[in-house]
Design a protein around this motif. Structure first.
Motif, mmCIF file in Angstrom:
data_model
loop_
_atom_site.group_PDB
_atom_site.id
_atom_site.type_symbol
_atom_site.label_atom_id
_atom_site.label_comp_id
_atom_site.label_asym_id
_atom_site.label_seq_id
_atom_site.Cartn_x
_atom_site.Cartn_y
_atom_site.Cartn_z
ATOM 1 N N VAL A 1 39.337 57.037 40.972
ATOM 2 C CA VAL A 1 38.261 56.602 40.066
ATOM 3 C C VAL A 1 37.041 57.534 40.092
ATOM 4 N N PRO A 2 36.534 57.934 41.272
ATOM 5 C CA PRO A 2 35.342 58.802 41.287
ATOM 6 C C PRO A 2 35.560 60.119 40.549
ATOM 7 N N PHE A 3 36.821 60.524 40.417
ATOM 8 C CA PHE A 3 37.096 61.772 39.706
ATOM 9 C C PHE A 3 37.386 61.530 38.226
ATOM 10 N N ILE A 4 38.097 60.454 37.944
ATOM 11 C CA ILE A 4 38.483 60.204 36.542
ATOM 12 C C ILE A 4 37.341 59.564 35.751
ATOM 13 N N VAL A 5 36.839 58.430 36.278
ATOM 14 C CA VAL A 5 35.722 57.748 35.591
ATOM 15 C C VAL A 5 34.588 57.506 36.587
ATOM 16 N N PRO A 6 33.813 58.539 36.897
ATOM 17 C CA PRO A 6 32.749 58.378 37.904
ATOM 18 C C PRO A 6 31.771 57.265 37.561
ATOM 19 N N SER A 7 31.637 56.980 36.267
ATOM 20 C CA SER A 7 30.676 55.937 35.871
ATOM 21 C C SER A 7 31.103 54.556 36.374
ATOM 22 N N MET A 8 32.389 54.427 36.695
ATOM 23 C CA MET A 8 32.864 53.110 37.139
ATOM 24 C C MET A 8 32.920 52.970 38.661
ATOM 25 N N GLN A 9 32.563 54.040 39.354
ATOM 26 C CA GLN A 9 32.711 54.020 40.813
ATOM 27 C C GLN A 9 31.944 52.858 41.456
ATOM 28 N N LEU A 10 30.694 52.700 41.044
ATOM 29 C CA LEU A 10 29.865 51.655 41.642
ATOM 30 C C LEU A 10 30.443 50.260 41.355
ATOM 31 N N LEU A 11 30.844 50.102 40.104
ATOM 32 C CA LEU A 11 31.402 48.814 39.677
ATOM 33 C C LEU A 11 32.660 48.478 40.483
ATOM 34 N N ILE A 12 33.533 49.462 40.621
ATOM 35 C CA ILE A 12 34.774 49.236 41.355
ATOM 36 C C ILE A 12 34.466 48.945 42.830
ATOM 37 N N ASN A 13 33.480 49.659 43.349
ATOM 38 C CA ASN A 13 33.111 49.444 44.745
ATOM 39 C C ASN A 13 32.635 48.008 44.976
ATOM 40 N N LEU A 14 31.813 47.519 44.056
ATOM 41 C CA LEU A 14 31.354 46.127 44.178
ATOM 42 C C LEU A 14 32.534 45.156 44.079
ATOM 43 N N ALA A 15 33.470 45.509 43.187
ATOM 44 C CA ALA A 15 34.647 44.641 43.016
ATOM 45 C C ALA A 15 35.489 44.624 44.288
ATOM 46 N N LEU A 16 35.616 45.775 44.944
ATOM 47 C CA LEU A 16 36.409 45.823 46.179
ATOM 48 C C LEU A 16 35.735 45.016 47.288
ATOM 49 N N ALA A 17 34.406 45.138 47.352
ATOM 50 C CA ALA A 17 33.664 44.368 48.359
ATOM 51 C C ALA A 17 33.883 42.876 48.123
ATOM 52 N N LYS A 18 33.780 42.496 46.859
ATOM 53 C CA LYS A 18 33.999 41.089 46.506
ATOM 54 C C LYS A 18 35.448 40.701 46.789
ATOM 55 N N GLY A 19 36.346 41.612 46.488
ATOM 56 C CA GLY A 19 37.776 41.358 46.703
ATOM 57 C C GLY A 19 38.069 41.036 48.158
ATOM 58 N N LEU A 20 37.400 41.746 49.069
ATOM 59 C CA LEU A 20 37.615 41.476 50.499
ATOM 60 C C LEU A 20 37.134 40.077 50.862
ATOM 61 N N ALA A 21 36.001 39.687 50.260
ATOM 62 C CA ALA A 21 35.498 38.331 50.514
ATOM 63 C C ALA A 21 36.457 37.295 49.916
ATOM 64 N N VAL A 22 36.973 37.617 48.714
ATOM 65 C CA VAL A 22 37.925 36.706 48.071
ATOM 66 C C VAL A 22 39.182 36.565 48.934
ATOM 67 N N LEU A 23 39.553 37.661 49.572
ATOM 68 C CA LEU A 23 40.714 37.626 50.468
ATOM 69 C C LEU A 23 40.480 36.578 51.569
ATOM 70 N N GLY A 24 39.237 36.511 52.026
ATOM 71 C CA GLY A 24 38.883 35.502 53.027
ATOM 72 C C GLY A 24 39.140 34.095 52.503
ATOM 73 N N VAL A 25 38.709 33.843 51.267
ATOM 74 C CA VAL A 25 38.915 32.529 50.645
ATOM 75 C C VAL A 25 40.411 32.277 50.452
ATOM 76 N N THR A 26 41.120 33.354 50.092
ATOM 77 C CA THR A 26 42.573 33.276 49.880
ATOM 78 C C THR A 26 43.299 32.825 51.150
ATOM 79 N N VAL A 27 42.845 33.340 52.276
ATOM 80 C CA VAL A 27 43.457 32.959 53.551
ATOM 81 C C VAL A 27 43.418 31.436 53.691
ATOM 82 N N LEU A 28 42.246 30.848 53.438
ATOM 83 C CA LEU A 28 42.114 29.398 53.578
ATOM 84 C C LEU A 28 42.974 28.647 52.572
ATOM 85 N N LEU A 29 43.101 29.209 51.363
ATOM 86 C CA LEU A 29 43.926 28.551 50.345
ATOM 87 C C LEU A 29 45.363 28.404 50.835
ATOM 88 N N ARG A 30 45.804 29.359 51.646
ATOM 89 C CA ARG A 30 47.174 29.287 52.177
ATOM 90 C C ARG A 30 47.370 28.063 53.068
#
Lengths: 259, 342
Positions: free
Chosen positions: B37-66
């Motif tokens: 992403v930083p090479f192809i669409v650098p403008s989206m790097q920040l957005l994707i980074n925030l999404a990954l950070a959120k994704g890790l937190a969501v993974l935490g919620v996912t664990v409990l859902l199991r």
């Protein structure tokens, strides 16, 4: 009882209850139950519905706490312990309504039981690769469930679930196994065969068993001893022959079963 | 409460079916695409980074859902981790990025243990609402203890150093981005393995039979606590990455909407699915940012409708749809039913 006061000279019974009392509202489900279960035998508990048979198992395994009285396992007081601590001391249980992990397969239920027994903690090891897998497959074979090993439990018949429930309890390698109507739900043509195998496996593993049973044919053939429950207490105790021919039992228990 | 977790599969990760190679290949491709992403669409790097950070937190919620449990307060651990990092850089300017991460996760783990010891005694709606209560208590503390926490304005998380070097903004952002990708892969892999392990499987039995668990000689509370700790730490990792990406932490990190958003994304991605947590987070963030730019205030309406459609027609979430498609392909190839491994 005198033997119990001298634990050094006599071995205490495997399980002993003294004066168990429990009431649910106005119903006395255990009315001063005092009994001893010796190691190495298969004891059947019979009696009419509501006599307190299951309540007795619930108290012995710590699920219910008696209002009065105590439970001893090899002379040690286990009355205040929660079920899990009693299980860890070698008392396993199979239920009237099978208590299984319904979203897991039959084999996985057994593997989880083995993992619990062994205290497996490795977070990176796959449950299916634990070294007890063969042993668990053997247990499934023992209860005639090898063909459904990979089926999710919720899809299985009541009879199969009953047998897997027993296998899950056996997977813990208990010293004492308490079973609540082990063959209910099992096809009547298979009941004796299943019990035959079960009793054989229990004696091979040196497991003492107590099972609540309504089928007198099963009791007659597979129990070493029978205790008759009535109104929250043991009414009679003896060999299957003595008990099943006893007029009180024929009147109060067998009569009801036939009806 | 259990409705939300109804479709989480507790046995998915144990069995390996006919699809793993295909799934692994697609996962690898997706990770490579993300890394590019930083090479192809650098403008989206920040957005994707925030999404990954959120994704890790969501993974935490996912664990409990199991385990069939829904927490409406997991932003607590997200926020505690973020604030721990901010306090650390405030008292130790130029602290290393790994130190900030460790401090955050440690904070999340300790608070996860303390809150966990209390909430694991409850199930369902009580479990969900107690978590919410704890997060809102922490939110009030952040808001009211202005002199320490900076109140609603929050506090800055000054840029940490990387291996002793003080980096410029662009380089630092790149480091955080790739750290996020590595953590996503590493922790995603770990969580999948954990789900399939005896400990993870025992944790997931909370959903179906606690009586049997007790009669296996195990404590259901302790089993739930093990997963709760993992979930809190995963939220902590997410919170720390988010804080380092944004450079400022505010009480909004623990606000209930943030917790609800995590549950929303978990269901969107596929309740109980590890990959779904990240796919859901990516889709959510992209839709949120672009829809709010182009569709003003109706982006919530769009997402809400989308979630409604998911719940009604694809209860397995996005990963459920993906698995369905892959299953169809694999059925055509092998004429056998696919395993439900997610």
């Amino acid at each position: 009882m005198t033997a119990l006061k001298k634990p050094d000279t006599a071995r205490p019974p495997l399980l002993e209850t003294r004066d168990l009392l429990i009431k649910f509202g106005g119903v006395t489900a255990a009315n001063n139950v005092t009994m001893q279960i010796e190691a190495g035998k298969n004891l059947a508990i019979i009696g009419p519905n509501g006599a307190g048979k299951t309540t007795f198992l619930n108290i012995c395994t710590g699920w219910l706490k008696p209002h009065k009285g105590k439970v001893f396992l090899e002379g040690k007081d286990i009355t205040p312990l929660p079920p899990r601590k009693i299980v860890r001391r070698g008392v396993a249980r199979a239920f009237q309504i099978p208590q299984l992990f319904t979203e897991h397969t039959a084999l996985e239920n057994l593997l989880i039981s083995a993992a619990a027994r062994e205290g497996l903690r490795n977070p990176l090891q796959n449950l299916h690769t634990i070294s007890q897998r063969d042993e668990m497959m053997h247990l499934l074979d023992l209860v005639h469930c090898t063909d459904v090993a990979d089926r999710v439990v919720v899809e299985l018949s009541e009879g199969q679930r009953k047998l897997i429930d027993i296998a899950v309890a056996l997977a813990l390698k208990p010293r004492l196994l308490l079973m609540d109507e082990p063959t209910s739900g099992v096809a009547s043509s298979q009941k004796h065969e299943v019990m035959e195998i079960l009793v054989g496996a229990l004696s091979e593993a040196g497991v003492t068993s107590v099972f609540v049973e309504h089928d007198m044919g099963i009791v007659e053939r597979h129990a070493d001893e029978v205790a008759v429950w009535n109104a929250g207490n043991v009414q009679l105790r003896g060999t299957p022959r003595e008990i099943l021919e006893h007029p009180d039992v024929i009147r109060d228990v067998i009569g009801e079963e036939v009806a | 409460m259990s409705d939300l977790s109804q479709n989480s599969s507790s046995r998915g990760a144990v069995n390996s079916g006919s699809m793993p190679s295909m799934r692994a290949l697609l996962t690898l491709l997706a990770v490579l695409l993300l890394a590019a992403v930083p090479f192809i669409v650098p403008s989206m790097q920040l957005l994707i980074n925030l999404a990954l950070a959120k994704g890790l937190a969501v993974l935490g919620v996912t664990v409990l859902l199991r385990a069939g449990q829904v927490s409406f307060g997991h932003a607590l651990f997200f926020g505690i981790s973020a604030y721990a990092g901010a306090f650390l850089t405030a008292s130790l300017p130029g602290a290393d990025i790994i130190l900030v991460l460790i401090a955050g996760v440690l904070g999340a783990a300790i608070s996860g243990l303390l809150v966990g010891l209390f909430v694991v005694r409850y199930r369902g709606i009580f479990f969900g609402m107690l978590n919410l209560a704890f997060s809102m208590i922490f939110w009030s503390i952040l808001e009211k203890f202005y002199h320490i926490t900076g109140g609603a304005d929050g506090i800055r998380l000054t840029r940490p150093s990387v291996l002793g070097m003080a980096l410029e903004r662009d380089s630092f952002e790149a480091v955080v981005f790739y750290l996020s990708v590595v953590l996503m892969v590493g922790l995603g892999w770990f969580t999948l393995r954990w789900f399939a392990s005896p400990v993870g499987q025992i944790f997931q039995t909370i959903k179906t039979n606690e009586t049997r668990l007790e009669y296996l000689g195990l404590s259901p509370k302790r089993a739930l606590l093990s997963g709760y700790l993992l979930s809190a730490m995963l939220c902590g990792v997410g919170g720390s990455l988010m804080a380092m990406t944004q450079g400022v932490v505010t009480p909004e990190y623990v606000w209930w909407v943030r917790s609800a958003e995590m549950v929303f994304i978990a269901v969107l991605g596929g309740a109980g699915s590890v990959r779904g947590a990240f796919i859901g987070a990516l889709i959510y963030e992209i839709v949120r940012v672009y829809a709010s730019a182009f569709a003003g205030d109706i982006w919530q309406l769009l997402l809400g409708s989308f979630l409604l459609v998911i719940i009604l027609f694809a209860p397995g979430g996005i990963m459920g749809i993906v698995d369905g498609l892959m299953g169809r392909v694999s059925r055509k190839q092998h004429a056998t039913a696919p395993e439900d491994a997610r």
